[in-house]
Design an enzyme around this catalytic site. Sequence first.
Site, short mmCIF file in Angstrom:
data_model
loop_
_atom_site.label_atom_id
_atom_site.label_comp_id
_atom_site.label_asym_id
_atom_site.label_seq_id
_atom_site.Cartn_x
_atom_site.Cartn_y
_atom_site.Cartn_z
N GLU A 7 0.83 -1.20 0.00
CA GLU A 7 0.00 0.00 0.00
C GLU A 7 0.87 1.25 0.00
O GLU A 7 1.91 1.32 0.66
CB GLU A 7 -0.90 -0.01 1.24
CG GLU A 7 -1.78 1.22 1.37
CD GLU A 7 -2.54 1.27 2.69
OE1 GLU A 7 -3.61 1.90 2.72
OE2 GLU A 7 -2.06 0.68 3.69
N LYS A 32 -9.71 1.94 -1.90
CA LYS A 32 -9.83 1.55 -0.50
C LYS A 32 -11.21 1.97 -0.01
O LYS A 32 -11.63 3.11 -0.19
CB LYS A 32 -8.73 2.21 0.32
CG LYS A 32 -8.59 1.68 1.74
CD LYS A 32 -7.34 2.26 2.40
CE LYS A 32 -7.08 1.64 3.76
NZ LYS A 32 -5.82 2.16 4.37
N CYS A 73 -5.25 -2.98 3.10
CA CYS A 73 -4.87 -2.79 4.50
C CYS A 73 -6.08 -2.82 5.44
O CYS A 73 -6.59 -3.88 5.77
CB CYS A 73 -4.07 -1.50 4.63
SG CYS A 73 -3.10 -1.40 6.16
#
Length: 290
Positions: free
Chosen positions: A44, A119, A153
């Site tokens: 990331e 995300k 993440c």
Amino acid sequence: MIVRIAAVQYLLRQIHDWSGFENQVRFVMQAAGDYRPHFVLLPEIFTTQLLSFMDTRDMPEAVRNMHDYTPRYLDLMRELAAEWRVFLIGGSHPTLRDGQLYNTAYLFTPEGDIYEQDKIHRTRWEREMWDTAAGDQLHLFDTPFGKIAILICYDIEFPELARMVSEAGADILFVPSCTDDRQGFLRVRYCCHARAIENQVYVAMTSTVGNLPVQGLGVHYGQASIITPSDFPFARDGIAAEGTANVEQIVIADVNVDNLAHNRVNGTTIPLYDKRHDVYENPVQVVEIR
């Protein structure tokens, strides 16, 4: 079908220009490509390495200015995916669209196509310090080497997302990550194990390591791993491979996608199919105890 995955623990070190970034990316891709993987995973926001030579006195503005490098980033990753004939999950990169800043993961194919996954859940840092926007759409990518999804993440900490893509047919979840301390890393790592068990899928994660002289990027704690369900056909401890924490390294493992289909029906437990959908539709009943 045997699928080989390479996860790169990318070392954030200070660079002085774009060439420094490009040279390092080419180096790690050659190191990974020599093992002939089907998938390569980068961490990331590893492109924040570019901030080491940018003006960062105003961090929200600096992160937005990284968008100026997006065309070069896309061209480089597309070239490398084609050169090494891999499906490259190019970490994630701060991306401006319609004036909004997204943390976007890019999937590059050997044929030169590019796909995106924003995300979904932002950390407090992303909301408060970078003023990012949240994505709102999950994607399942049907590749010749299995169906894959990308959960960036923090997104792996929300089991509903992994369940949604797994029920849609995912075989491998890719989790590019960036965490500053061991607690943050372990939140992601433990959740990767849980998602692999709950959904009977493989989970590949990797992290940034190293440090940058930039606000919020001074320290990193990271370790790549390729995680399996916990049952007889798989690794004894649910870990096909893992790296040494906080060093520059590439972790590689072969996984058998056919084992997943068999295990989902014949496993010791079959949590993907045993979910009681009828119960999940019922509201929680609160019982008052006096």
